[in-house]
Design an enzyme around this catalytic site. Structure first.
Site, short mmCIF file in Angstrom:
data_model
loop_
_atom_site.label_atom_id
_atom_site.label_comp_id
_atom_site.label_asym_id
_atom_site.label_seq_id
_atom_site.Cartn_x
_atom_site.Cartn_y
_atom_site.Cartn_z
N ASP A 8 0.86 -0.97 -0.34
CA ASP A 8 -0.39 -0.03 -0.17
C ASP A 8 0.43 0.97 -0.17
OD1 ASP A 8 0.49 0.11 2.49
OD2 ASP A 8 -1.46 0.19 3.71
N HIS A 9 0.23 2.24 0.11
CA HIS A 9 0.91 3.87 -0.05
C HIS A 9 2.40 3.62 1.10
CE1 HIS A 9 -2.53 4.12 3.48
NE2 HIS A 9 -1.81 4.61 3.33
N CYS A 65 2.80 -3.01 4.26
CA CYS A 65 1.76 -2.31 4.58
C CYS A 65 2.99 -1.19 5.99
CB CYS A 65 0.61 -2.35 4.78
SG CYS A 65 0.16 -3.15 5.99
N GLY A 66 2.13 -0.55 6.50
CA GLY A 66 2.12 0.71 7.12
C GLY A 66 2.88 -0.34 8.84
N THR A 67 1.81 -1.23 9.03
CA THR A 67 2.71 -1.97 10.53
C THR A 67 2.95 -3.37 9.80
OG1 THR A 67 0.50 -3.25 11.12
CG2 THR A 67 1.32 -0.73 11.65
N HIS A 98 9.18 -24.28 9.31
CA HIS A 98 8.32 -24.09 10.22
C HIS A 98 6.29 -24.22 9.76
CE1 HIS A 98 11.12 -24.70 14.07
NE2 HIS A 98 11.46 -24.87 13.17
N ARG A 132 7.48 -33.30 11.10
CA ARG A 132 5.83 -32.85 12.23
C ARG A 132 5.54 -31.62 11.87
NH1 ARG A 132 10.85 -31.05 14.74
NH2 ARG A 132 10.08 -29.16 15.47
N HIS A 133 6.27 -30.55 10.75
CA HIS A 133 5.29 -29.70 10.29
C HIS A 133 5.04 -29.94 9.45
CE1 HIS A 133 8.57 -27.57 13.24
NE2 HIS A 133 9.76 -28.11 12.52
#
Length: 147
Positions: A8-9, A65-67, A98, A132-133
């Protein structure tokens, strides 16, 4: 290996930098946008990238994106997408080893270019361990089939 990349921006600048970084490593890159720092809605770009993975047109994706939280939520709503928000290289490596992550999500407002390249390199240099994963990934797949 072929990657799609989208943002995004808030992730636009880092997307442009990482696109060049991938190309410098001889990795084919398909940019799904955005192509300006003007405000846009991140789910639109998560969907574009996710469809490319679902249609086997690319092997992996990077969303910014921002976060990173919004992109993660949006991308993980799509069948077959395992998007991992990674803040340090170890998270990226383990997301591949994993969780068999096929989308790396980065927070454009929280990591700089250098750290982002370290995270990306860890993602690139790791592969799914299976074992196992595999059982756990199959359980995730069964969740996608439930209504």
């Amino acid at each position: 290996m072929k990657f799609a990349i989208g943002s995004d921006h808030a992730g636009y600048e880092l997307k442009e930098q990482l696109k060049k970084y991938l190309i410098s490593k001889n990795i084919e890159v398909l940019d799904v946008g955005t192509n300006t720092p003007v405000s846009v809605d991140y789910p639109d770009y998560a969907e574009k990238l996710g469809k490319l993975i679902q249609e086997n047109k690319v092997d992996f994706g990077i969303l910014i994106c921002g976060t990173g939280i919004g992109m993660s939520i949006a991308a993980n709503k799509m069948k077959g997408i395992r998007a991992a928000l990674c803040l340090i290289p170890e998270m990226a490596a383990l997301s591949r080893k994993h969780n068999n992550a096929n989308v790396l999500v980065l927070p454009g407002r929280l990591v700089g270019y250098e750290l982002a390249t370290w995270i990306l390199d860890a993602f690139l240099n790791s592969s799914f361990e299976g074992g196992r994963h595999e059982r756990r990934i199959n359980k995730i797949k069964s969740l996608e089939e439930r209504k």
